[in-house]
Design a protein around this motif. Structure first.
Motif, PDB file in Angstrom:
ATOM      1  N   TRP A 159       6.551  -0.570  -1.024  1.00 16.38           N
ATOM      2  CA  TRP A 159       7.057   0.200  -2.151  1.00 16.38           C
ATOM      3  C   TRP A 159       6.268   1.474  -2.348  1.00 16.38           C
ATOM      4  O   TRP A 159       5.135   1.597  -1.918  1.00 16.38           O
ATOM      5  N   ASP A 160       6.887   2.425  -2.993  1.00 18.85           N
ATOM      6  CA  ASP A 160       6.290   3.735  -3.269  1.00 18.85           C
ATOM      7  C   ASP A 160       5.939   3.786  -4.755  1.00 18.85           C
ATOM      8  O   ASP A 160       6.664   4.354  -5.564  1.00 18.85           O
ATOM      9  N   GLU A 181      -1.433   1.368  -2.661  1.00 17.58           N
ATOM     10  CA  GLU A 181      -0.127   1.914  -2.287  1.00 17.58           C
ATOM     11  C   GLU A 181      -0.339   3.244  -1.563  1.00 17.58           C
ATOM     12  O   GLU A 181      -0.184   4.325  -2.120  1.00 17.58           O
ATOM     13  N   GLU A 230      -0.163   5.975   1.943  1.00 23.88           N
ATOM     14  CA  GLU A 230       0.831   6.521   2.872  1.00 23.88           C
ATOM     15  C   GLU A 230       1.059   5.545   4.028  1.00 23.88           C
ATOM     16  O   GLU A 230       2.173   5.384   4.506  1.00 23.88           O
ATOM     17  N   ARG A 277      -0.094   2.043 -10.056  1.00 23.27           N
ATOM     18  CA  ARG A 277       0.030   3.261  -9.255  1.00 23.27           C
ATOM     19  C   ARG A 277      -1.280   3.643  -8.575  1.00 23.27           C
ATOM     20  O   ARG A 277      -1.276   4.130  -7.446  1.00 23.27           O
ATOM     21  N   ARG A 335       3.311   2.743   2.805  1.00 22.50           N
ATOM     22  CA  ARG A 335       4.685   3.250   2.619  1.00 22.50           C
ATOM     23  C   ARG A 335       5.368   3.465   3.963  1.00 22.50           C
ATOM     24  O   ARG A 335       6.565   3.214   4.106  1.00 22.50           O
ATOM     25  N   SER A 363      13.693  -2.195 -12.651  1.00 24.46           N
ATOM     26  CA  SER A 363      12.893  -1.906 -11.456  1.00 24.46           C
ATOM     27  C   SER A 363      11.803  -2.957 -11.273  1.00 24.46           C
ATOM     28  O   SER A 363      11.534  -3.389 -10.150  1.00 24.46           O
ATOM     29  N   PRO A 421       3.688   5.433  -6.580  1.00 28.05           N
ATOM     30  CA  PRO A 421       3.623   6.727  -7.277  1.00 28.05           C
ATOM     31  C   PRO A 421       5.005   7.283  -7.617  1.00 28.05           C
ATOM     32  O   PRO A 421       5.234   7.766  -8.727  1.00 28.05           O
ATOM     33  N   ASN A 422       5.928   7.193  -6.695  1.00 28.36           N
ATOM     34  CA  ASN A 422       7.279   7.710  -6.928  1.00 28.36           C
ATOM     35  C   ASN A 422       8.020   6.890  -7.981  1.00 28.36           C
ATOM     36  O   ASN A 422       8.718   7.438  -8.832  1.00 28.36           O
ATOM     37  N   ILE A 423       7.846   5.586  -7.952  1.00 27.80           N
ATOM     38  CA  ILE A 423       8.549   4.702  -8.878  1.00 27.80           C
ATOM     39  C   ILE A 423       7.978   4.784 -10.295  1.00 27.80           C
ATOM     40  O   ILE A 423       8.726   4.745 -11.269  1.00 27.80           O
ATOM     41  N   THR A 468       5.468   7.170 -11.689  1.00 20.50           N
ATOM     42  CA  THR A 468       4.960   8.398 -12.305  1.00 20.50           C
ATOM     43  C   THR A 468       5.864   8.926 -13.413  1.00 20.50           C
ATOM     44  O   THR A 468       5.370   9.376 -14.458  1.00 20.50           O
ATOM     45  N   GLY A 469       7.164   8.865 -13.252  1.00 18.33           N
ATOM     46  CA  GLY A 469       8.078   9.352 -14.284  1.00 18.33           C
ATOM     47  C   GLY A 469       7.893   8.619 -15.604  1.00 18.33           C
ATOM     48  O   GLY A 469       7.843   9.240 -16.673  1.00 18.33           O
TER      49      GLY A 469
END
Length: 166
Positions: free
Chosen positions: A14-15, A4, A6, A88, A9, A45, A17-19, A21-22
């Motif tokens: 899909w992103d 995944e 840059e 990720r 993306r 998700s 890390p953004n999806i 990491t939280g």
């Protein structure tokens, strides 16, 4: 075939890390979590990217219950966290594709929320030493293509195997 990155993306993939990491951060603890279960938002998700945002309610309910059951408790939290980390941070296969020396059939849904058709169109070219490398897009197909379009997948695979079965 890429991780995944840059580049992927920028092609509409899909992103991760953004999806993810939280959730990974929230699930990182040394405290016991016997009552843990993934949040509805996390389950949704996963279902959205795999089956599509408009998948049938019966499918959504089945997978939400399954995810919550399979990742329940402290052991489930640890497994869910490791799975999310692997998604990720996984490595890509791009550097190995030139070593593929067999025919390649890449089936890709046009509604895949994880990897875009533009990405598939670029990466199919990397199978430089395959005797044939074909990308077949399936209109409306999701990331879990064999679920969203089983007949088209079966037909394409049967035809591919028949062609190359020597």
């Amino acid at each position: 075939m890429d991780y995944e990155s840059e580049r992927t993306r920028s092609l509409g993939c899909w992103d991760a890390p953004n999806i993810l990491t939280g959730s990974i951060d929230a699930w990182t603890t040394i405290s016991l979590t016997p009552d843990f279960e993934p949040a509805d938002e996390f389950c949704s998700s996963l279902i959205d990217v795999g089956f599509g945002k408009d998948c049938a309610g019966k499918v959504r309910n089945f997978w939400t219950k399954s995810i919550k059951r399979d990742y329940h408790g402290d052991g489930g939290r640890k497994r869910a966290r490791m799975a999310a980390i692997n998604l990720r941070e996984r490595d890509g296969l791009l550097g190995r594709l030139r070593d593929v020396a067999c025919p390649v059939l890449w089936l890709h849904g046009t509604s895949d929320a994880v990897y875009s058709v533009a990405n598939a169109e670029e990466e199919i070219q990397l199978f430089a030493n395959a005797p044939e490398a074909n990308l077949k897009t399936i209109h409306g197909g999701q990331h879990f293509l064999s679920f969203s379009h089983p007949d088209e997948v079966s037909s394409a695979v049967i035809n591919f195997v028949a062609k190359w079965n020597k």
